[in-house]
Design a protein around this motif. Structure first.
Motif, PDB file in Angstrom:
ATOM      1  N   PRO A   5       0.839  -1.195   0.000  1.00 18.57           N
ATOM      2  CA  PRO A   5       0.000   0.000   0.000  1.00 18.57           C
ATOM      3  C   PRO A   5       0.880   1.254   0.000  1.00 18.57           C
ATOM      4  O   PRO A   5       1.971   1.247   0.580  1.00 18.57           O
ATOM      5  CB  PRO A   5      -0.763  -0.098   1.327  1.00 18.57           C
ATOM      6  CG  PRO A   5      -0.725  -1.536   1.708  1.00 18.57           C
ATOM      7  CD  PRO A   5       0.548  -2.075   1.143  1.00 18.57           C
ATOM      8  N   LYS A   6       0.392   2.291  -0.677  1.00 16.71           N
ATOM      9  CA  LYS A   6       1.139   3.539  -0.747  1.00 16.71           C
ATOM     10  C   LYS A   6       0.294   4.647  -0.146  1.00 16.71           C
ATOM     11  O   LYS A   6      -0.820   4.899  -0.609  1.00 16.71           O
ATOM     12  CB  LYS A   6       1.437   3.826  -2.229  1.00 16.71           C
ATOM     13  CG  LYS A   6       2.644   4.672  -2.483  1.00 16.71           C
ATOM     14  CD  LYS A   6       3.007   4.541  -3.961  1.00 16.71           C
ATOM     15  CE  LYS A   6       4.126   5.467  -4.350  1.00 16.71           C
ATOM     16  NZ  LYS A   6       4.467   5.276  -5.774  1.00 16.71           N
ATOM     17  N   LEU A   7       0.805   5.284   0.892  1.00 12.39           N
ATOM     18  CA  LEU A   7       0.050   6.285   1.645  1.00 12.39           C
ATOM     19  C   LEU A   7       0.476   7.688   1.225  1.00 12.39           C
ATOM     20  O   LEU A   7       1.663   8.009   1.253  1.00 12.39           O
ATOM     21  CB  LEU A   7       0.318   6.123   3.153  1.00 12.39           C
ATOM     22  CG  LEU A   7      -0.429   5.024   3.922  1.00 12.39           C
ATOM     23  CD1 LEU A   7      -0.394   3.676   3.245  1.00 12.39           C
ATOM     24  CD2 LEU A   7       0.072   4.930   5.369  1.00 12.39           C
ATOM     25  N   TYR A   8      -0.498   8.508   0.876  1.00 13.69           N
ATOM     26  CA  TYR A   8      -0.242   9.902   0.484  1.00 13.69           C
ATOM     27  C   TYR A   8      -0.770  10.846   1.552  1.00 13.69           C
ATOM     28  O   TYR A   8      -1.971  10.938   1.771  1.00 13.69           O
ATOM     29  CB  TYR A   8      -0.932  10.221  -0.852  1.00 13.69           C
ATOM     30  CG  TYR A   8      -0.393   9.461  -2.032  1.00 13.69           C
ATOM     31  CD1 TYR A   8      -0.777   8.147  -2.264  1.00 13.69           C
ATOM     32  CD2 TYR A   8       0.498  10.065  -2.916  1.00 13.69           C
ATOM     33  CE1 TYR A   8      -0.276   7.440  -3.352  1.00 13.69           C
ATOM     34  CE2 TYR A   8       0.987   9.364  -4.021  1.00 13.69           C
ATOM     35  CZ  TYR A   8       0.598   8.065  -4.227  1.00 13.69           C
ATOM     36  OH  TYR A   8       1.083   7.366  -5.302  1.00 13.69           O
ATOM     37  N   TYR A   9       0.152  11.557   2.187  1.00 15.14           N
ATOM     38  CA  TYR A   9      -0.247  12.520   3.228  1.00 15.14           C
ATOM     39  C   TYR A   9       0.953  13.399   3.522  1.00 15.14           C
ATOM     40  O   TYR A   9       1.988  13.274   2.875  1.00 15.14           O
ATOM     41  CB  TYR A   9      -0.696  11.768   4.498  1.00 15.14           C
ATOM     42  CG  TYR A   9      -1.559  12.600   5.429  1.00 15.14           C
ATOM     43  CD1 TYR A   9      -2.754  13.139   4.987  1.00 15.14           C
ATOM     44  CD2 TYR A   9      -1.167  12.839   6.738  1.00 15.14           C
ATOM     45  CE1 TYR A   9      -3.543  13.915   5.834  1.00 15.14           C
ATOM     46  CE2 TYR A   9      -1.956  13.613   7.596  1.00 15.14           C
ATOM     47  CZ  TYR A   9      -3.131  14.140   7.136  1.00 15.14           C
ATOM     48  OH  TYR A   9      -3.913  14.911   7.965  1.00 15.14           O
ATOM     49  N   GLU A  31       4.397   1.913   1.914  1.00 16.01           N
ATOM     50  CA  GLU A  31       5.257   3.019   1.490  1.00 16.01           C
ATOM     51  C   GLU A  31       4.524   4.327   1.737  1.00 16.01           C
ATOM     52  O   GLU A  31       3.296   4.349   1.743  1.00 16.01           O
ATOM     53  CB  GLU A  31       5.541   2.911  -0.018  1.00 16.01           C
ATOM     54  CG  GLU A  31       6.449   1.747  -0.362  1.00 16.01           C
ATOM     55  CD  GLU A  31       6.548   1.520  -1.864  1.00 16.01           C
ATOM     56  OE1 GLU A  31       6.163   2.432  -2.641  1.00 16.01           O
ATOM     57  OE2 GLU A  31       6.983   0.421  -2.241  1.00 16.01           O
ATOM     58  N   GLU A  32       5.284   5.392   1.904  1.00 14.70           N
ATOM     59  CA  GLU A  32       4.649   6.686   2.115  1.00 14.70           C
ATOM     60  C   GLU A  32       5.174   7.712   1.128  1.00 14.70           C
ATOM     61  O   GLU A  32       6.371   7.770   0.851  1.00 14.70           O
ATOM     62  CB  GLU A  32       4.917   7.199   3.530  1.00 14.70           C
ATOM     63  CG  GLU A  32       4.346   6.294   4.598  1.00 14.70           C
ATOM     64  CD  GLU A  32       4.116   7.031   5.904  1.00 14.70           C
ATOM     65  OE1 GLU A  32       3.133   7.798   5.976  1.00 14.70           O
ATOM     66  OE2 GLU A  32       4.915   6.844   6.829  1.00 14.70           O
ATOM     67  N   VAL A  33       4.251   8.514   0.596  1.00 13.85           N
ATOM     68  CA  VAL A  33       4.627   9.679  -0.206  1.00 13.85           C
ATOM     69  C   VAL A  33       4.244  10.898   0.615  1.00 13.85           C
ATOM     70  O   VAL A  33       3.070  11.084   0.950  1.00 13.85           O
ATOM     71  CB  VAL A  33       3.860   9.686  -1.550  1.00 13.85           C
ATOM     72  CG1 VAL A  33       4.165  10.965  -2.328  1.00 13.85           C
ATOM     73  CG2 VAL A  33       4.205   8.450  -2.365  1.00 13.85           C
ATOM     74  N   PHE A  34       5.234  11.688   1.010  1.00 11.19           N
ATOM     75  CA  PHE A  34       4.966  12.846   1.861  1.00 11.19           C
ATOM     76  C   PHE A  34       4.790  14.101   1.026  1.00 11.19           C
ATOM     77  O   PHE A  34       5.699  14.504   0.298  1.00 11.19           O
ATOM     78  CB  PHE A  34       6.111  13.054   2.857  1.00 11.19           C
ATOM     79  CG  PHE A  34       6.272  11.931   3.835  1.00 11.19           C
ATOM     80  CD1 PHE A  34       5.188  11.488   4.587  1.00 11.19           C
ATOM     81  CD2 PHE A  34       7.496  11.308   4.005  1.00 11.19           C
ATOM     82  CE1 PHE A  34       5.321  10.448   5.498  1.00 11.19           C
ATOM     83  CE2 PHE A  34       7.648  10.262   4.918  1.00 11.19           C
ATOM     84  CZ  PHE A  34       6.561   9.836   5.659  1.00 11.19           C
ATOM     85  N   LEU A  35       3.636  14.732   1.132  1.00 15.24           N
ATOM     86  CA  LEU A  35       3.425  16.024   0.491  1.00 15.24           C
ATOM     87  C   LEU A  35       4.238  17.055   1.271  1.00 15.24           C
ATOM     88  O   LEU A  35       4.194  17.078   2.502  1.00 15.24           O
ATOM     89  CB  LEU A  35       1.941  16.413   0.532  1.00 15.24           C
ATOM     90  CG  LEU A  35       0.961  15.373   0.003  1.00 15.24           C
ATOM     91  CD1 LEU A  35      -0.467  15.899   0.099  1.00 15.24           C
ATOM     92  CD2 LEU A  35       1.296  15.010  -1.438  1.00 15.24           C
ATOM     93  N   GLN A  36       4.992  17.882   0.535  1.00 13.88           N
ATOM     94  CA  GLN A  36       5.849  18.872   1.208  1.00 13.88           C
ATOM     95  C   GLN A  36       5.318  20.291   1.021  1.00 13.88           C
ATOM     96  O   GLN A  36       5.604  21.173   1.826  1.00 13.88           O
ATOM     97  CB  GLN A  36       7.268  18.839   0.612  1.00 13.88           C
ATOM     98  CG  GLN A  36       7.813  17.445   0.396  1.00 13.88           C
ATOM     99  CD  GLN A  36       8.789  17.028   1.474  1.00 13.88           C
ATOM    100  OE1 GLN A  36       8.795  17.614   2.561  1.00 13.88           O
ATOM    101  NE2 GLN A  36       9.599  16.029   1.199  1.00 13.88           N
ATOM    102  N   THR A  37       4.606  20.498  -0.072  1.00 11.92           N
ATOM    103  CA  THR A  37       4.154  21.854  -0.406  1.00 11.92           C
ATOM    104  C   THR A  37       2.712  21.813  -0.920  1.00 11.92           C
ATOM    105  O   THR A  37       2.195  20.745  -1.272  1.00 11.92           O
ATOM    106  CB  THR A  37       5.020  22.445  -1.550  1.00 11.92           C
ATOM    107  OG1 THR A  37       4.834  21.609  -2.711  1.00 11.92           O
ATOM    108  CG2 THR A  37       6.496  22.489  -1.189  1.00 11.92           C
ATOM    109  N   ALA A  38       2.111  22.995  -0.977  1.00 15.21           N
ATOM    110  CA  ALA A  38       0.754  23.099  -1.528  1.00 15.21           C
ATOM    111  C   ALA A  38       0.742  22.639  -2.988  1.00 15.21           C
ATOM    112  O   ALA A  38      -0.260  22.095  -3.466  1.00 15.21           O
ATOM    113  CB  ALA A  38       0.264  24.539  -1.410  1.00 15.21           C
ATOM    114  N   GLU A  39       1.885  22.843  -3.670  1.00 15.06           N
ATOM    115  CA  GLU A  39       1.972  22.436  -5.084  1.00 15.06           C
ATOM    116  C   GLU A  39       1.941  20.910  -5.220  1.00 15.06           C
ATOM    117  O   GLU A  39       1.386  20.384  -6.187  1.00 15.06           O
ATOM    118  CB  GLU A  39       3.243  23.002  -5.735  1.00 15.06           C
ATOM    119  CG  GLU A  39       3.241  24.524  -5.925  1.00 15.06           C
ATOM    120  CD  GLU A  39       3.262  25.319  -4.627  1.00 15.06           C
ATOM    121  OE1 GLU A  39       3.985  24.902  -3.674  1.00 15.06           O
ATOM    122  OE2 GLU A  39       2.549  26.326  -4.527  1.00 15.06           O
ATOM    123  N   ASP A  40       2.547  20.215  -4.268  1.00 12.39           N
ATOM    124  CA  ASP A  40       2.486  18.741  -4.288  1.00 12.39           C
ATOM    125  C   ASP A  40       1.032  18.277  -4.206  1.00 12.39           C
ATOM    126  O   ASP A  40       0.613  17.343  -4.908  1.00 12.39           O
ATOM    127  CB  ASP A  40       3.255  18.137  -3.107  1.00 12.39           C
ATOM    128  CG  ASP A  40       4.755  18.321  -3.221  1.00 12.39           C
ATOM    129  OD1 ASP A  40       5.239  18.626  -4.332  1.00 12.39           O
ATOM    130  OD2 ASP A  40       5.459  18.164  -2.197  1.00 12.39           O
TER     131      ASP A  40
END
Ligand code: ABY
Length: 222
Positions: A5-9, A31-40
């Protein structure tokens, strides 16, 4: 076999931490995908990957799941942590909604205006002491079993213990008069999967600090 699973937050607890807890307790690597900016976040939205243009989003089993409760329900069902029948499930749902109400109060505290903060903290402590912990202590006392529902591990125990850790961070004295909840915390914390999640280096996130709060406010335009 499908991939992990891939988590987006963002890289914080917020509305994703209970998903991390549940997956970890179920022994599922992710796995994790970390949003860093409003653009992400904008990019994810523009790609059409977010049904309501919001995260948490979890990619698993060919789906792009959003809405924390829906995500938890899917994981709990898949990994057999959602009771043995509809009555157990009703209890689990009921307990979870109470826990979610309290978690939400604690989670949103950093967003509280400074001049209202003390009153809010006092109100939350009062609710923990006189409403929520007594209710769950009573459940454990009523059946004398090791788990909240059905005499076996369910998502209710995982969510409960996650919440107990937050209550403990909030004010460790709050737990002193709830021996059965303390014992549940110890018992669940010693399950191998949970034990691993509680150790340093796991995907578990630390309490919110100023820096994380500023980042979250920017990303989500709060
Ligand atoms: C202080 O802790 C928090 C708590 C929540 C958040 C940030 C810090 C925001 S979570 C991101 C938000 N998603 C939701 O609110 C989901 C609710 C579904 N019922 C989000 O994606 N916001 C972007 C937007 O709405 O455009």
């Amino acid at each position: 076999m499908a991939g992990k699973p891939k988590l987006y937050y963002f890289n914080g607890r917020g509305r994703m931490e209970c998903v991390r807890w549940l997956l970890a307790a179920a022994g599922v690597e992710f796995e994790e995908v970390f949003l860093q900016t409003a653009e992400d976040l904008d990019k994810l939205k523009n790609d059409g990957h977010l049904m309501f243009q919001q995260v948490p989003m979890v990619e698993m089993d060919g789906m792009k799941l959003v809405q924390t409760r829906a995500i938890l329900n899917y994981i709990a069902t898949k990994y057999n942590l959602y009771g043995k029948d509809i009555k157990e499930r009703a209890l689990i749902d009921m307990y979870f909604e109470g826990m979610a109400d309290l978690s939400e109060m604690i989670m949103l505290l950093p967003l509280c205006p400074p001049d209202q903060k003390d009153a809010k903290v006092a109100q939350i402590k009062e609710k923990i002491k006189n409403r929520y912990l007594p209710a769950f202590e009573k459940v454990l006392k009523s059946h004398g079993q090791d788990y909240l529902v059905g005499n076996r591990l369910s998502r209710a125990d995982i969510h409960m213990v996650e919440l107990i850790y937050y209550v403990d961070e909030f004010d460790p004295s709050l737990l002193t008069t709830f021996p059965l909840l303390k014992a549940l915390k110890t018992r669940i914390s010693n399950l191998p999967t949970v034990k691993k999640f509680l150790q340093p280096g796991s995907p578990r996130k630390p309490p919110m600090n100023e820096k994380m709060l500023e980042q979250a406010k920017k990303i989500f335009r709060i």
